[in-house]
Design an enzyme around this catalytic site. Structure first.
Site, mmCIF file in Angstrom:
data_model
loop_
_atom_site.group_PDB
_atom_site.id
_atom_site.type_symbol
_atom_site.label_atom_id
_atom_site.label_comp_id
_atom_site.label_asym_id
_atom_site.label_seq_id
_atom_site.Cartn_x
_atom_site.Cartn_y
_atom_site.Cartn_z
ATOM 1 C CB ALA A 28 -0.478 -0.001 0.776
ATOM 2 N N GLY A 70 1.348 -5.248 1.016
ATOM 3 C CA GLY A 70 -0.181 -5.030 0.093
ATOM 4 C C GLY A 70 0.052 -5.620 -1.437
ATOM 5 C CD GLU A 127 -1.577 -8.240 2.706
ATOM 6 O OE1 GLU A 127 -1.925 -6.409 2.622
ATOM 7 O OE2 GLU A 127 -1.987 -8.153 4.509
ATOM 8 C CD GLU A 140 1.951 -5.871 5.910
ATOM 9 O OE1 GLU A 140 3.294 -6.436 6.078
ATOM 10 O OE2 GLU A 140 1.509 -5.589 4.723
HETATM 11 N N1 DAK Z 1 4.838 3.339 -0.067
HETATM 12 C C1 DAK Z 1 4.548 4.494 -1.437
HETATM 13 N N2 DAK Z 1 6.207 4.492 -1.828
HETATM 14 C C2 DAK Z 1 7.000 3.610 -2.138
HETATM 15 C C3 DAK Z 1 6.579 2.430 -1.641
HETATM 16 C C4 DAK Z 1 5.594 2.308 -0.593
HETATM 17 N N3 DAK Z 1 4.335 0.790 -0.242
HETATM 18 N N4 DAK Z 1 7.239 1.490 -1.661
HETATM 19 C C5 DAK Z 1 8.405 2.000 -2.347
HETATM 20 N N5 DAK Z 1 8.251 3.704 -3.007
HETATM 21 C C6 DAK Z 1 9.163 4.440 -3.263
HETATM 22 C C7 DAK Z 1 10.098 4.848 -2.601
HETATM 23 O O1 DAK Z 1 9.354 5.986 -2.033
HETATM 24 C C8 DAK Z 1 10.696 5.791 -3.295
HETATM 25 O O2 DAK Z 1 10.099 6.971 -3.893
HETATM 26 P P1 DAK Z 1 11.320 8.402 -3.885
HETATM 27 O O3 DAK Z 1 12.032 8.374 -3.152
HETATM 28 O O4 DAK Z 1 12.009 8.071 -5.099
HETATM 29 O O5 DAK Z 1 9.969 9.624 -4.207
HETATM 30 C C9 DAK Z 1 10.805 4.846 -4.738
HETATM 31 O O6 DAK Z 1 8.945 4.343 -4.435
HETATM 32 C C10 DAK Z 1 11.554 3.710 -4.761
HETATM 33 O O7 DAK Z 1 11.631 3.334 -3.720
HETATM 34 P P2 DAK Z 1 13.696 2.572 -2.572
HETATM 35 O O8 DAK Z 1 14.167 4.256 -3.388
HETATM 36 O O9 DAK Z 1 13.065 2.656 -1.436
HETATM 37 O O10 DAK Z 1 14.156 1.644 -4.116
HETATM 38 P P3 DAK Z 1 14.761 0.375 -3.310
HETATM 39 O O11 DAK Z 1 15.455 -0.119 -4.006
HETATM 40 O O12 DAK Z 1 15.947 1.537 -2.746
HETATM 41 O O13 DAK Z 1 13.716 -0.445 -2.636
HETATM 42 C C11 DAK Z 1 11.676 -1.074 -1.449
HETATM 43 C C12 DAK Z 1 13.030 -0.376 -2.249
HETATM 44 C C13 DAK Z 1 10.477 -2.027 -1.967
HETATM 45 C C14 DAK Z 1 12.973 -2.766 -0.651
HETATM 46 C C15 DAK Z 1 11.907 -0.203 -0.376
HETATM 47 O O14 DAK Z 1 11.046 1.048 -1.292
HETATM 48 C C16 DAK Z 1 10.641 -0.360 0.276
HETATM 49 O O15 DAK Z 1 10.791 -1.430 1.774
HETATM 50 N N6 DAK Z 1 8.996 -0.540 0.634
HETATM 51 C C17 DAK Z 1 8.186 -0.193 1.060
HETATM 52 C C18 DAK Z 1 8.036 -1.801 0.964
HETATM 53 C C19 DAK Z 1 6.815 -1.798 2.871
HETATM 54 O O16 DAK Z 1 7.193 -2.225 3.959
HETATM 55 N N7 DAK Z 1 4.974 -2.482 2.391
HETATM 56 C C20 DAK Z 1 4.182 -2.248 3.108
HETATM 57 C C21 DAK Z 1 3.713 -1.245 3.011
HETATM 58 S S1 DAK Z 1 1.920 -1.603 4.257
HETATM 59 C C22 DAK Z 1 -5.143 -2.025 4.416
HETATM 60 C C23 DAK Z 1 -4.730 -2.923 4.515
HETATM 61 C C24 DAK Z 1 -3.519 -3.202 4.316
HETATM 62 C C25 DAK Z 1 -2.427 -2.743 3.850
HETATM 63 C C26 DAK Z 1 -2.842 -1.023 4.268
HETATM 64 C C27 DAK Z 1 -4.559 -1.092 4.856
HETATM 65 N N8 DAK Z 1 -6.260 -1.536 5.125
HETATM 66 C C28 DAK Z 1 -7.940 -2.822 5.729
HETATM 67 C C29 DAK Z 1 -6.985 -0.651 5.136
HETATM 68 C C30 DAK Z 1 -1.333 -2.847 3.596
HETATM 69 C C31 DAK Z 1 -0.554 -2.329 3.847
HETATM 70 C C32 DAK Z 1 1.017 -2.168 3.256
HETATM 71 O O17 DAK Z 1 1.817 -2.703 1.802
#
Ligand code: DAK
Length: 257
Positions: free
Chosen positions: A65, A108, A111, A131
């Site tokens: 997400a 997500g 998921e 997460e």
């Molecule tokens: N959200 C927003 N931006 C993201 C992102 C994300 N999940 N993942 C990557 N980006 C963006 C980065 O911020 C960066 O943007 P800029 O800084 O260039 O503006 C760009 O993508 C490139 O990312 P990185 O510079 O970080 O690239 P790397 O190769 O160094 O790393 C990475 C890639 C995928 C390992 C890293 O970006 C990362 O760890 N990303 C976050 C992964 C994460 O934590 N995912 C889980 C998110 S929480 C719900 C139910 C479920 C959910 C929500 C609500 N409800 C019941 C309402 C789900 C929640 C989730 O998924």
């Protein structure tokens, strides 16, 4: 229909949806999810389409997400937002849906892949539920679908300690269907989807429904449901055609009736 965050095309009888926010690693914001569900449901309703393929790009299927859009959210906003309803929209799809995953499938994104019926992964694919690293837990099926797929031990490590799975591990633990080279994964997924699209449509549809029952029901209820679906197919022209074609030693011609 014009979309901003996805690309949509048809390849033969396959509806192909490509998540298209490459600069944000295909992070799932409301617009992308809304468009994705709309595109998938409209392929589901399209007569000429037999299977649906969802993919991302070589670096990311989807990194979860959109954290930036979610970081200041209140509990009320999360509760009343459409994220989960949109996700649940995918459960209504009757045709087979395949995820073709390269790069990150995190949070997500993982998921979303698990919401599909089958997953074809590139060698560079990484599956994870990170997460916990941002102070939450999976909220779109991660703790439930993952545990059913890979079992408690691995699911606990992934959800509590951000263990990510390589494509090879994901195959070993039963999360995905196959691992293909980074160059060939999309072609291979398209070939699988095309194969599914050529099969007897009603049997594919009811087969999907029956397998999904195994997630929801006890064994005896599931067996009962399976039997009813099986009997139902004997009311179809395709059952008559399929069995007659076997007897005649010819290829069956499916009508989807
Ligand atoms: N959200 C927003 N931006 C993201 C992102 C994300 N999940 N993942 C990557 N980006 C963006 C980065 O911020 C960066 O943007 P800029 O800084 O260039 O503006 C760009 O993508 C490139 O990312 P990185 O510079 O970080 O690239 P790397 O190769 O160094 O790393 C990475 C890639 C995928 C390992 C890293 O970006 C990362 O760890 N990303 C976050 C992964 C994460 O934590 N995912 C889980 C998110 S929480 C719900 C139910 C479920 C959910 C929500 C609500 N409800 C019941 C309402 C789900 C929640 C989730 O998924």
């Amino acid at each position: 229909m014009a979309y901003n965050s996805i690309l949509v095309e048809t390849r033969g009888k396959v509806g192909l949806v490509t998540l298209n926010r490459p600069k944000a690693m295909n992070a799932l914001n409301a617009e992308l999810l809304h468009e994705l569900v709309q595109a998938v449901l409209s392929f589901d309703a399209e007569a000429g389409i037999g299977a649906i393929l969802i993919t991302g790009n070589e670096r990311a299927f989807a990194a979860g997400a959109d954290i930036k859009a979610m970081s200041d959210a209140t509990v009320t906003e999360m509760l009343t937002g459409s994220f989960v309803e949109l996700f649940d929209g995918l459960r209504k799809v009757k045709k087979p849906v395949i995820a073709a995953v390269a790069g990150y499938a995190l949070g997500g994104g993982c998921e979303l892949a698990m919401s599909c019926d089958m997953i074809v992964a590139a060698e560079n694919a990484r599956f994870g539920q990170p997460e916990v690293t941002i102070g939450v837990i999976p909220g779109a099926g991660g703790t439930q679908r993952l545990t059913r797929a890979v079992g408690k031990a691995i699911a606990m490590e992934m959800v509590l300690n951000n263990r990510t799975l390589s494509a090879g591990e994901a195959l070993l633990y039963g999360l995905i269907n196959r691992v293909v080279s980074n160059e060939r994964y999309l072609d291979e997924a398209l070939a699988l989807a095309s194969e599914l699209a050529e099969r007897a449509p009603l049997a594919v549809r009811l087969g999907k429904e029956a397998v999904n029952k195994a997630y929801e029901l006890s064994l005896s209820e599931g067996l009962e449901a399976e039997r009813r679906l099986f009997y139902m197919l004997f009311a179809s022209q395709d059952q008559k055609e399929g069995m007659q074609a076997f007897v005649d030693k010819r290829k069956a011609e499916w009508q989807g009736k």
